[in-house]
Design a protein around this motif. Structure first.
Motif, PDB file in Angstrom:
ATOM      1  N   THR A 326       0.826  -1.324   0.038  1.00  0.00           N
ATOM      2  CA  THR A 326       0.042   0.096   0.025  1.00  0.00           C
ATOM      3  C   THR A 326       0.642   1.450   0.065  1.00  0.00           C
ATOM      4  O   THR A 326       0.343   2.322   0.094  1.00  0.00           O
ATOM      5  CB  THR A 326      -1.011   0.066   1.317  1.00  0.00           C
ATOM      6  N   GLY A 327       2.198   1.161  -0.085  1.00  0.00           N
ATOM      7  CA  GLY A 327       3.188   2.304   0.177  1.00  0.00           C
ATOM      8  C   GLY A 327       3.359   2.792  -1.251  1.00  0.00           C
ATOM      9  O   GLY A 327       2.946   2.681  -2.235  1.00  0.00           O
ATOM     10  N   LEU A 328       4.072   4.174  -1.113  1.00  0.00           N
ATOM     11  CA  LEU A 328       4.406   4.940  -2.313  1.00  0.00           C
ATOM     12  C   LEU A 328       5.786   4.256  -2.889  1.00  0.00           C
ATOM     13  O   LEU A 328       6.605   3.942  -1.972  1.00  0.00           O
ATOM     14  CB  LEU A 328       4.684   6.335  -1.811  1.00  0.00           C
ATOM     15  N   ASP A 329       5.931   4.634  -4.069  1.00  0.00           N
ATOM     16  CA  ASP A 329       7.552   4.208  -4.657  1.00  0.00           C
ATOM     17  C   ASP A 329       8.347   5.376  -3.943  1.00  0.00           C
ATOM     18  O   ASP A 329       9.518   5.195  -3.809  1.00  0.00           O
ATOM     19  CB  ASP A 329       7.388   4.467  -6.064  1.00  0.00           C
ATOM     20  N   VAL A 330       7.808   6.710  -4.165  1.00  0.00           N
ATOM     21  CA  VAL A 330       8.715   7.864  -3.824  1.00  0.00           C
ATOM     22  C   VAL A 330       7.858   9.037  -3.500  1.00  0.00           C
ATOM     23  O   VAL A 330       6.689   9.351  -3.670  1.00  0.00           O
ATOM     24  CB  VAL A 330       9.425   8.199  -5.152  1.00  0.00           C
ATOM     25  N   PHE A 331       8.356   9.760  -2.369  1.00  0.00           N
ATOM     26  CA  PHE A 331       7.957  11.052  -1.679  1.00  0.00           C
ATOM     27  C   PHE A 331       8.956  12.183  -1.998  1.00  0.00           C
ATOM     28  O   PHE A 331      10.134  11.826  -1.749  1.00  0.00           O
ATOM     29  CB  PHE A 331       7.632  10.767  -0.372  1.00  0.00           C
ATOM     30  N   ILE A 332       8.425  13.387  -2.591  1.00  0.00           N
ATOM     31  CA  ILE A 332       9.407  14.380  -2.617  1.00  0.00           C
ATOM     32  C   ILE A 332       9.356  15.173  -1.723  1.00  0.00           C
ATOM     33  O   ILE A 332       8.382  15.753  -1.071  1.00  0.00           O
ATOM     34  CB  ILE A 332       8.995  15.229  -3.750  1.00  0.00           C
ATOM     35  N   VAL A 333      10.555  15.378  -0.979  1.00  0.00           N
ATOM     36  CA  VAL A 333      10.793  16.372   0.237  1.00  0.00           C
ATOM     37  C   VAL A 333      11.266  17.599  -0.161  1.00  0.00           C
ATOM     38  O   VAL A 333      12.515  17.590  -0.700  1.00  0.00           O
ATOM     39  CB  VAL A 333      11.801  15.485   1.209  1.00  0.00           C
ATOM     40  N   LEU A 348       7.360  15.619  -9.478  1.00  0.00           N
ATOM     41  CA  LEU A 348       6.314  14.832  -9.191  1.00  0.00           C
ATOM     42  C   LEU A 348       5.721  14.272 -10.171  1.00  0.00           C
ATOM     43  O   LEU A 348       5.106  13.236 -10.600  1.00  0.00           O
ATOM     44  CB  LEU A 348       5.404  15.499  -8.319  1.00  0.00           C
ATOM     45  N   GLN A 349       5.267  15.212 -11.452  1.00  0.00           N
ATOM     46  CA  GLN A 349       4.312  14.979 -12.460  1.00  0.00           C
ATOM     47  C   GLN A 349       5.113  13.905 -13.439  1.00  0.00           C
ATOM     48  O   GLN A 349       4.591  13.012 -13.743  1.00  0.00           O
ATOM     49  CB  GLN A 349       4.028  16.243 -13.375  1.00  0.00           C
ATOM     50  N   LEU A 350       6.452  14.198 -13.500  1.00  0.00           N
ATOM     51  CA  LEU A 350       7.209  13.393 -14.355  1.00  0.00           C
ATOM     52  C   LEU A 350       7.196  12.059 -13.799  1.00  0.00           C
ATOM     53  O   LEU A 350       7.247  10.968 -14.544  1.00  0.00           O
ATOM     54  CB  LEU A 350       8.631  13.877 -14.478  1.00  0.00           C
ATOM     55  N   LEU A 351       7.459  11.845 -12.589  1.00  0.00           N
ATOM     56  CA  LEU A 351       7.631  10.535 -11.829  1.00  0.00           C
ATOM     57  C   LEU A 351       6.328   9.822 -12.217  1.00  0.00           C
ATOM     58  O   LEU A 351       6.276   8.595 -12.209  1.00  0.00           O
ATOM     59  CB  LEU A 351       8.078  10.728 -10.409  1.00  0.00           C
ATOM     60  N   ARG A 352       5.260  10.510 -11.950  1.00  0.00           N
ATOM     61  CA  ARG A 352       3.925   9.726 -12.030  1.00  0.00           C
ATOM     62  C   ARG A 352       3.614   9.420 -13.575  1.00  0.00           C
ATOM     63  O   ARG A 352       3.045   8.296 -13.781  1.00  0.00           O
ATOM     64  CB  ARG A 352       2.730  10.774 -11.651  1.00  0.00           C
ATOM     65  N   MET A 353       4.217  10.069 -14.294  1.00  0.00           N
ATOM     66  CA  MET A 353       3.843   9.995 -15.624  1.00  0.00           C
ATOM     67  C   MET A 353       4.903   8.498 -15.891  1.00  0.00           C
ATOM     68  O   MET A 353       4.578   7.862 -17.200  1.00  0.00           O
ATOM     69  CB  MET A 353       4.116  11.052 -16.870  1.00  0.00           C
ATOM     70  N   GLU A 354       5.910   8.565 -15.473  1.00  0.00           N
ATOM     71  CA  GLU A 354       6.853   7.503 -15.596  1.00  0.00           C
ATOM     72  C   GLU A 354       6.364   5.970 -14.903  1.00  0.00           C
ATOM     73  O   GLU A 354       7.147   5.065 -15.087  1.00  0.00           O
ATOM     74  CB  GLU A 354       8.433   7.580 -15.104  1.00  0.00           C
ATOM     75  N   GLY A 355       5.062   6.292 -14.179  1.00  0.00           N
ATOM     76  CA  GLY A 355       4.563   5.005 -13.820  1.00  0.00           C
ATOM     77  C   GLY A 355       4.605   4.748 -12.302  1.00  0.00           C
ATOM     78  O   GLY A 355       4.467   3.647 -11.595  1.00  0.00           O
ATOM     79  N   LYS A 380       9.327   4.151  -0.322  1.00  0.00           N
ATOM     80  CA  LYS A 380      10.527   3.357  -0.664  1.00  0.00           C
ATOM     81  C   LYS A 380      11.607   4.413  -0.516  1.00  0.00           C
ATOM     82  O   LYS A 380      12.643   4.054  -0.236  1.00  0.00           O
ATOM     83  CB  LYS A 380      10.329   2.511  -1.757  1.00  0.00           C
ATOM     84  N   PHE A 381      11.354   5.285  -1.447  1.00  0.00           N
ATOM     85  CA  PHE A 381      12.355   6.674  -1.649  1.00  0.00           C
ATOM     86  C   PHE A 381      12.036   7.944  -1.550  1.00  0.00           C
ATOM     87  O   PHE A 381      10.771   8.194  -1.728  1.00  0.00           O
ATOM     88  CB  PHE A 381      12.914   6.382  -3.248  1.00  0.00           C
ATOM     89  N   THR A 382      12.996   8.727  -0.989  1.00  0.00           N
ATOM     90  CA  THR A 382      12.723  10.146  -1.091  1.00  0.00           C
ATOM     91  C   THR A 382      13.457  10.819  -1.808  1.00  0.00           C
ATOM     92  O   THR A 382      14.734  10.697  -2.112  1.00  0.00           O
ATOM     93  CB  THR A 382      12.479  10.689   0.446  1.00  0.00           C
ATOM     94  N   VAL A 383      13.064  11.952  -2.568  1.00  0.00           N
ATOM     95  CA  VAL A 383      13.776  12.738  -3.402  1.00  0.00           C
ATOM     96  C   VAL A 383      14.024  14.165  -2.600  1.00  0.00           C
ATOM     97  O   VAL A 383      12.793  14.825  -2.334  1.00  0.00           O
ATOM     98  CB  VAL A 383      13.068  13.000  -4.755  1.00  0.00           C
ATOM     99  N   ILE A 384      15.130  14.485  -2.325  1.00  0.00           N
ATOM    100  CA  ILE A 384      15.096  15.693  -1.392  1.00  0.00           C
ATOM    101  C   ILE A 384      15.521  17.046  -2.424  1.00  0.00           C
ATOM    102  O   ILE A 384      16.526  16.679  -3.021  1.00  0.00           O
ATOM    103  CB  ILE A 384      16.052  15.440  -0.376  1.00  0.00           C
ATOM    104  N   LEU A 385      14.930  18.055  -2.430  1.00  0.00           N
ATOM    105  CA  LEU A 385      15.049  19.304  -3.130  1.00  0.00           C
ATOM    106  C   LEU A 385      15.384  20.497  -2.179  1.00  0.00           C
ATOM    107  O   LEU A 385      14.211  20.618  -1.357  1.00  0.00           O
ATOM    108  CB  LEU A 385      13.994  19.411  -3.972  1.00  0.00           C
ATOM    109  N   GLY A 386      16.364  21.202  -2.186  1.00  0.00           N
ATOM    110  CA  GLY A 386      16.258  22.625  -1.504  1.00  0.00           C
ATOM    111  C   GLY A 386      16.956  23.491  -2.535  1.00  0.00           C
ATOM    112  O   GLY A 386      17.200  23.284  -3.858  1.00  0.00           O
ATOM    113  N   ASP A 387      17.154  24.689  -2.107  1.00  0.00           N
ATOM    114  CA  ASP A 387      17.688  25.907  -2.834  1.00  0.00           C
ATOM    115  C   ASP A 387      19.118  25.442  -3.478  1.00  0.00           C
ATOM    116  O   ASP A 387      19.061  25.572  -4.844  1.00  0.00           O
ATOM    117  CB  ASP A 387      17.927  27.043  -2.278  1.00  0.00           C
TER     118      ASP A 387
END
Length: 426
Positions: A326-333, A348-355, A380-387
């Motif tokens: 039931t979990g996510l593949d990836v969460f963007i932080v 986020l949109q790109l990842l969703r369109m990639e399945g 399962k994964f987090t994508v970390i974005l900052g300035d």
């Protein structure tokens, strides 16, 4: 406000079990070459009174009939067979060159009965109908499909019970014998049984109120009144079941609760401890006169219905429900200036369109709060974005299981997640 009595809300965390069950049912239907049909959830009331039977509990006590508008009266469907056969006739499926027509349905049914464990006023049912063949092998195939469904879920403590109700001649002979048998004790039976004695005495055998009355144990068996044709038919059905490797018991008291049944009738029951007093999981049988009764040609049919609530209860009782993903593949932080937010939106949109199953924070949480949210969502994964990451055109990709973290160009995030996922699956 509460949900109406006898109904339930299926929430996230629970509905995944239903999706798992429905997916397996669709898969088994395809293996047996049954195609899905979807009918309205309400029909004209006389469809059910004609097909199910005016003396049945469903028609007399359990139907949700809508307020009459003009000359038409409608009822929320209490079972699936009548609607499917009506659709078969309405859409002239009897004209197709390939018979039998093999159909399955899945959806809500409505019965105004006392709610109890595993039984609701809005219930959900999966069923199949094979219309257009009188071959005993079709009876066995239908029973085998029902049996195979339960086995495919891992259920072990189940039992197949079969009986023959015979043809019209056999049933009439049995009917007369039942009337003679119950007439002397009619005054000791419940009001429903008394009213059914001359209209439909077979229904007395299905009575829950009088089931312990001594006359029930000595009632004449339908098997004693089968004519040669009906007996030969039943023997062929049993031979086909033997060939399919389906274990069964013959129970001459099994009559089912609907008037349209002829010849083969069957149930599948749970024998698991603690399942409850009502052990029936599935029921069905042959209905050779129903298509003609509803206005179509004289074509035979057979089918069954499975209550999904009862099926899920059985899976829980035997402990065979798997751990569902039931979990996510990836969460963007993400946290930073406006460009960080926009980059997170685009990625986020790109990842969703990639399945990928992906999400992000929409509450303005700090990094710590977003990581906690990612944990709660089982990402399962987090994508970390900052300035700094956005300025470099990169992101930090963290494996939430191992804690390992790598820098990845924004254009390669999807490929890197896929690479790491495939590597973890080896």
């Amino acid at each position: 406000m509460k949900a109406p009595r006898g109904t339930q809300d299926l929430l996230p965390g629970t509905v995944e079990t239903w999706q798992y069950v429905e997916e397996k049912l669709r898969d088994m239907s395809a293996r047996y070459n049954y195609k899905e049909i979807r009918t309205p959830i309400f029909e004209t009331t006389n469809l059910f009174t004609r097909s199910v039977g005016e003396t049945t509990d469903i028609v007399q006590k359990e139907m949700f009939t809508l307020v009459k508008k003009g000359k038409d009266e409608y009822t929320l469907r209490p079972e699936g067979t009548a609607s499917v056969v009506r659709a078969f006739v309405t859409n002239k499926l009897f004209g197709n060159p390939d018979q039998p027509t093999k159909l399955y349905y899945m959806g809500p049914m409505f019965r105004y009965e006392r709610p109890q464990k595993g039984r609701f006023r809005q219930l959900h049912q999966y069923g199949v109908e094979a219309i257009g063949s009188s071959d005993p092998a079709v009876d066995a195939e239908v029973i085998s499909l029902a049996y195979s469904i339960y086995k495919s879920f891992g259920l072990q403590k189940i039992k197949v019970v079969v009986n023959s109700l015979g043809d019209a001649e056999s049933r009439n002979a049995h009917r007369d014998a039942l009337i003679r048998h119950f007439e002397p004790v009619a005054g000791e039976l419940c009001q429903d049984c008394q009213s059914r004695l001359y209209k439909n005495p077979l229904r007395i055998l299905d009575c829950k109120v009088d089931r312990d009355h001594p006359s029930m144990k000595t009632a004449p068996s339908i098997l004693e009144y089968l004519n040669e044709e009906s007996k030969a038919y039943f023997d062929q059905v049993l031979a086909q079941l033997d060939a399919l490797g389906v274990a069964y018991e013959v129970d001459p008291t099994l009559v089912r609760g609907l008037d349209y049944y002829t010849h083969t009738a069957f149930e599948i029951m749970s024998e698991a401890e603690g399942f409850g007093a009502i052990t029936t999981l599935c029921g069905g049988g042959r209905y050779n006169g129903l298509v003609q009764d509803i206005g179509g040609p004289d074509m035979p049919g057979i089918g069954f219905g499975i209550g999904l609530e009862r099926l899920i209860l059985a899976l829980e009782n035997e402990g065979v429900l798997p751990e569902l993903e039931t979990g996510l593949d990836v969460f963007i932080v993400a946290q930073g200036e406006k460009e960080v937010e926009l980059t997170a939106t685009r990625l986020l949109q790109l990842l969703r369109m990639e399945g990928f199953k992906a999400d992000r924070d929409y509450q303005g949480r700090k990094f710590k709060g977003q990581f906690k949210q990612a944990d709660r969502l089982k990402a399962k994964f987090t994508v970390i974005l900052g300035d700094d990451e956005v300025e470099r055109g990169a992101a930090a990709l963290k494996d939430m299981m191992t804690g390992e973290q790598v820098d990845v160009p924004l254009s390669a995030v999807a490929d890197k997640i896929r690479e790491l996922s495939e590597g973890a699956g080896q």
